[in-house]
Design a protein around this motif. Structure first.
Motif, mmCIF file in Angstrom:
data_model
loop_
_atom_site.group_PDB
_atom_site.id
_atom_site.type_symbol
_atom_site.label_atom_id
_atom_site.label_comp_id
_atom_site.label_asym_id
_atom_site.label_seq_id
_atom_site.Cartn_x
_atom_site.Cartn_y
_atom_site.Cartn_z
ATOM 1 N N GLN A 388 0.830 -1.206 0.000
ATOM 2 C CA GLN A 388 0.000 0.000 0.000
ATOM 3 C C GLN A 388 0.864 1.255 0.000
ATOM 4 O OE1 GLN A 388 -2.710 -0.577 -0.969
ATOM 5 N NE2 GLN A 388 -2.899 -2.721 -0.377
ATOM 6 N N CYS A 389 1.737 1.343 -0.998
ATOM 7 C CA CYS A 389 2.545 2.542 -1.098
ATOM 8 C C CYS A 389 2.754 2.882 -2.571
ATOM 9 C CB CYS A 389 3.895 2.334 -0.402
ATOM 10 S SG CYS A 389 4.883 1.040 -1.145
ATOM 11 N N ASP A 390 3.322 4.061 -2.800
ATOM 12 C CA ASP A 390 3.510 4.559 -4.154
ATOM 13 C C ASP A 390 4.992 4.491 -4.501
ATOM 14 O OD1 ASP A 390 3.572 5.922 -6.536
ATOM 15 O OD2 ASP A 390 1.931 7.258 -5.949
ATOM 16 N N ALA A 391 5.345 3.745 -5.519
ATOM 17 C CA ALA A 391 6.749 3.505 -5.854
ATOM 18 C C ALA A 391 7.191 4.308 -7.067
ATOM 19 C CB ALA A 391 6.966 2.024 -6.088
ATOM 20 N N ARG A 392 6.460 5.370 -7.413
ATOM 21 C CA ARG A 392 6.856 6.176 -8.577
ATOM 22 C C ARG A 392 8.218 6.814 -8.323
ATOM 23 N NH1 ARG A 392 1.292 7.016 -8.537
ATOM 24 N NH2 ARG A 392 0.260 6.727 -10.543
ATOM 25 N N GLY A 393 9.057 6.835 -9.320
ATOM 26 C CA GLY A 393 10.336 7.528 -9.226
ATOM 27 C C GLY A 393 11.451 6.706 -8.614
ATOM 28 N N THR A 463 17.411 5.167 -4.111
ATOM 29 C CA THR A 463 17.916 5.437 -5.455
ATOM 30 C C THR A 463 16.757 5.846 -6.364
ATOM 31 O OG1 THR A 463 19.466 3.636 -5.063
ATOM 32 C CG2 THR A 463 19.349 4.523 -7.311
ATOM 33 N N THR A 464 16.932 6.972 -7.054
ATOM 34 C CA THR A 464 15.859 7.429 -7.941
ATOM 35 C C THR A 464 16.092 6.891 -9.352
ATOM 36 O OG1 THR A 464 17.035 9.397 -8.598
ATOM 37 C CG2 THR A 464 15.637 9.579 -6.642
ATOM 38 N N ILE A 465 15.053 7.018 -10.157
ATOM 39 C CA ILE A 465 15.162 6.572 -11.549
ATOM 40 C C ILE A 465 16.203 7.411 -12.274
ATOM 41 C CG2 ILE A 465 13.930 6.487 -13.745
ATOM 42 C CD1 ILE A 465 11.502 5.505 -12.262
ATOM 43 N N GLY A 466 16.239 8.720 -11.949
ATOM 44 C CA GLY A 466 17.216 9.605 -12.584
ATOM 45 C C GLY A 466 18.635 9.136 -12.333
ATOM 46 N N GLN A 467 18.916 8.657 -11.080
ATOM 47 C CA GLN A 467 20.255 8.156 -10.778
ATOM 48 C C GLN A 467 20.520 6.819 -11.463
ATOM 49 O OE1 GLN A 467 19.581 8.060 -6.615
ATOM 50 N NE2 GLN A 467 20.412 10.121 -6.222
ATOM 51 N N ALA A 468 19.449 6.061 -11.680
ATOM 52 C CA ALA A 468 19.627 4.694 -12.189
ATOM 53 C C ALA A 468 19.813 4.651 -13.693
ATOM 54 C CB ALA A 468 18.418 3.843 -11.796
ATOM 55 N N LEU A 469 19.245 5.613 -14.415
ATOM 56 C CA LEU A 469 19.243 5.522 -15.880
ATOM 57 C C LEU A 469 20.647 5.359 -16.466
ATOM 58 C CD1 LEU A 469 16.397 7.982 -16.954
ATOM 59 C CD2 LEU A 469 16.351 5.487 -16.820
ATOM 60 N N PRO A 470 21.678 6.166 -16.017
ATOM 61 C CA PRO A 470 23.014 5.962 -16.595
ATOM 62 C C PRO A 470 23.570 4.570 -16.303
ATOM 63 C CG PRO A 470 22.933 7.947 -15.211
ATOM 64 C CD PRO A 470 21.613 7.276 -15.075
ATOM 65 N N LEU A 471 23.283 4.047 -15.076
ATOM 66 C CA LEU A 471 23.787 2.713 -14.735
ATOM 67 C C LEU A 471 23.170 1.648 -15.639
ATOM 68 C CD1 LEU A 471 23.588 2.914 -10.827
ATOM 69 C CD2 LEU A 471 25.551 3.373 -12.302
ATOM 70 N N LEU A 472 21.935 1.909 -16.088
ATOM 71 C CA LEU A 472 21.218 0.918 -16.894
ATOM 72 C C LEU A 472 21.415 1.137 -18.387
ATOM 73 C CD1 LEU A 472 17.920 0.943 -14.814
ATOM 74 C CD2 LEU A 472 19.532 -0.954 -14.997
#
Lengths: 489, 231
Positions: A388-393, A463-472
């Motif tokens: 019951q939580c929001d995982a956006r971002g 860890t945010t999506i913004g931080q993850a994008l370069p790693l991915l």
């Protein structure tokens, strides 16, 4: 031979002839019915339709015969029509004039039809059910226990429909009467869901789910057979009050009333209502079966624990092959210990479950949607999402969706509004951007190696999506939306 | 059974010109009365009594749930369609081939008479159901009537085809058989293809009724084709 001569001959042999006439007529009618294209056409339609309807489901003998019996009622309806046409045939085609000259009366024809129509109709229904169940047995690991009385009910109900068609043909001289009786029974059976236990007074009770309390199939089958005898007696009564039809009527009523009452006395399932529910709200008749100490049978395969209800143990290899295996292969070996036990859960009584115990909970079906939901539950446990939580971002949302993508398609969650609050089905909410990036991850080569190289960073809740994008190895392309009131921690 | 017209001095056997078609229309009008007497109304009467009785008896005295009402109207419409097909059975079919009016006019008249009666009964059943439902409840007559007319046309077309091949009243039961098979075949379609949406105005209701409207010409064309001369 003239009519007079036949009559004279009949007079000289008063005892032996009648039964021989009935026997010959029985063989004739049975042959005619066995070659009836309407009967066989409907049989093929019912078999094809029922096979098609259950095509994407694993065979489960707890429900398949009951569903097939429901569809087979269309075959019973056609049998009623065909039997009705056969019974009323001697009033069409200028038959009365021709038949009036014969020594044997209409009751021979009735008797022959009362034997031939239920026999042939019941055999065709039995064949359809047998073929359907054979297809189901051959199409994968079978769960659930077969109650042989359930498919036999389809045979008995078809025989009843045949005899009823003959009785209607004898008592109501209009051709439209057959379709009218068929429509009435069809309507009542179709509306059976609103009748509660009263539905057991009808020939077929379709409404059932695999995790409901047991059905009174035995008394009901006897009840349907008694109804058949009753209709046969009623048809014969048209030709005078002989001892046999009267006996049949009295005996069948004497059997039908107590057996019908026994079946109808079974309390209908006590389905959960809306609100906060717990184990006490589970129908007591199934509480022990699904939540008792021996409800599950567990086994460990490749380090993962699987617990199934005893009749569903045959599905454990499916859970492993379809979901747990592929997901384990996508998770770094040192983190595989986080994969929760796979523990089957009844869908109707899910409120009886202790949801604090971490587990992935496959239901009592195994369709594509069930596979995706089970994969989702494993992914959320491995990535330590609280519900019951929001995982956006969050970067780990992409990892979770990529894991689900190993076994099925990735999409935004269905949402419901509960007490003014929007909740995502599955417990974790995310948006179109997360789904879009997950699609890129699934399409890109080498994603697994990239994920494994940065696993601890990517699965950390901060860890945010913004931080993850370069790693991915991804570039920004989907606009991210802000998380709602309860972000996942 | 007066199926042939008294031949007037100017009545040609096969009218072809424009004046001829006007004459044919007049002749058809004149034939309506005798045909109405020749049609076997008993099955339609039985189906009408049955439908109206069912509509009246089911949950008698209670406010009717719209889904039950919907099922009732659908069963009633299908049954009336099956019963109307009995009107196409012409006991003298073999003897009236030489009549002044072509076969399609005679069969068409029978369709109009029986089909019209079936629609009237259906509307009466509908009105009595609406009276028993909560006021303001959505129960759209147009959409349901389209459904019912398609069922009716299918029944009539199946009956019209059957009477081409066989004599006797049982030919009309072809309507019931075809309807039963089609209802079964269309009721259990996969989820994306709902032709019998269970709730008025909800879910696939509009798509389904667009389908019914578009499908209507098919049974009508079939019906027209079955009215051709038998030769």
């Amino acid at each position: 031979m003239s009519g007079l001569a036949v009559r004279a001959a009949a007079r000289t042999r008063p005892v032996a002839a009648p039964w021989r006439v009935s026997r010959e007529l029985f063989l004739l009618e049975a042959r005619r019915l066995a070659g009836n294209p309407l009967l066989w056409g409907m049989a093929v339609l019912v078999l094809a339709l029922q096979t098609y309807l259950s095509w994407d489901q694993q065979p489960d003998m707890g429900i398949d015969p009951i569903a097939a019996t429901g569809t087979a009622m269309c075959l019973a309806g056609m049998t009623l029509l065909v039997a009705n046409l056969a019974a009323s045939r001697d009033r069409r085609h200028r038959m009365p004039e021709s038949l009036a000259g014969l020594p044997s009366g209409a009751e021979h024809r009735t008797r022959a039809l009362l034997l031939a129509t239920p026999l042939v109709g019941g055999l065709v229904a039995g064949l359809v059910l047998a073929l359907y169940l054979a297809i189901r047995y051959l199409s994968g690991p079978v769960a659930g226990g077969l109650d042989p009385l359930e498919p036999l009910t389809a045979v008995a109900a078809t025989a009843f429909a045949a005899v009823l068609g003959v009785a209607v043909g004898r008592w109501l001289p209009w051709l439209i009467a057959g379709p009218l009786v068929m429509a009435t029974l069809g309507f009542l059976i179709f509306q059976n869901s609103v009748n509660g236990s009263m539905g057991w007074w009808l020939p077929v009770m379709q409404r059932h789910a695999v995790d409901w309390p047991a059905r009174p199939s035995g008394p009901h089958l006897v009840y349907v057979l008694a109804l058949t005898a009753l209709a046969a007696g009623a048809a014969l009564l048209k030709h005078g009050r002989g001892r046999l039809p009267l006996l049949a009527v009295v005996a069948s009523v004497a059997v039908a009333v107590p057996t019908g009452a026994t079946a109808a006395a079974v309390e209908p399932v006590d389905l959960p209502r809306v609100g906060e529910l717990d184990l006490d709200d589970v129908d007591p008749r199934v509480r022990e079966r699904f939540f008792g100490p021996r409800a599950h049978r567990c086994e460990r395969r490749a380090g993962i624990v699987y617990c199934a209800y005893p009749e569903y143990v045959s599905w454990i290899p499916l859970w492993e092959k379809d979901v747990a295996g592929p997901l384990a292969g996508a998770i770094p070996p040192e983190h595989r210990a986080l994969i929760p036990p796979i523990r089957q859960l009844t869908p109707t009584w899910s409120h009886g479950e202790d949801w604090k115990v971490p587990a992935a909970r496959p239901p009592m079906t195994w369709k594509q949607a069930d596979r995706e939901r089970t994969a989702q539950q494993i992914a959320y446990e491995v990535l330590r999402f609280r519900r019951q939580c929001d995982a956006r971002g969050q970067a780990r949302t992409l990892v979770a969706l990529w894991l689900v993508g190993q076994v099925g398609k990735v999409a935004e969650p269905d949402r419901i509004t509960w007490r003014g609050q929007v909740m995502a089905m599955g417990g974790v909410d995310y948006g179109a951007a997360e789904v879009g990036y997950a699609g890129r991850l699934l399409a890109a080569p080498g994603t697994r190696e990239r994920l494994w190289a940065h696993w601890d960073t990517l699965t950390g809740p901060s860890t945010t999506i913004g931080q993850a994008l370069p790693l991915l190895g991804l570039r920004q392309e989907f606009p991210l939306s802000r998380p709602g009131v309860t972000p996942c921690r | 059974m007066p199926l042939t017209l008294r031949a007037g001095p100017e009545a040609p056997a096969v009218p072809t010109s424009r004046r001829g078609s006007g004459r044919r229309a007049r002749a058809a009008l004149a034939l309506a009365g005798p045909l109405a007497r020749a049609i076997e109304w008993a099955p339609l009467a039985a189906a009408s009594v049955f439908t109206l009785g069912l509509v009246w008896l089911v949950e008698a005295g209670q406010v009717l749930h719209p889904s039950v009402a919907l099922d009732l109207m659908r069963i009633g419409g299908t049954l009336l369609g099956g019963a109307a097909a009995f009107a196409l059975v012409d006991a003298m079919a073999a003897d009236v081939d030489a009549a002044a009016l072509p076969r399609w006019v005679r069969q068409g008249l029978r369709c109009l008479l029986a089909g019209g009666a079936a629609v009237v009964v259906w509307c009466a059943a509908f009105a009595s159901l609406v009276a028993r439902m909560r006021p303001g409840q959505l129960f759209p007559v147009g959409d349901l009537l389209v459904e019912a007319v398609v069922c009716l046309a299918i029944g009539l077309a199946a009956g019209a085809t059957a009477v081409r091949f066989t004599t006797g009243r049982q030919a009309a039961l072809a309507a019931v058989v075809v309807q039963l098979a089609l209802v079964l075949g269309t009721m259990l379609l996969p989820e994306g293809l709902q032709l019998w949406p269970p709730t008025c105005g909800y879910g696939a209701w509009d798509e389904a009724h667009r389908f019914w409207l578009l499908a209507l010409p098919v049974p009508v064309a079939w019906l027209v084709a079955s009215g051709r001369d038998v030769r």
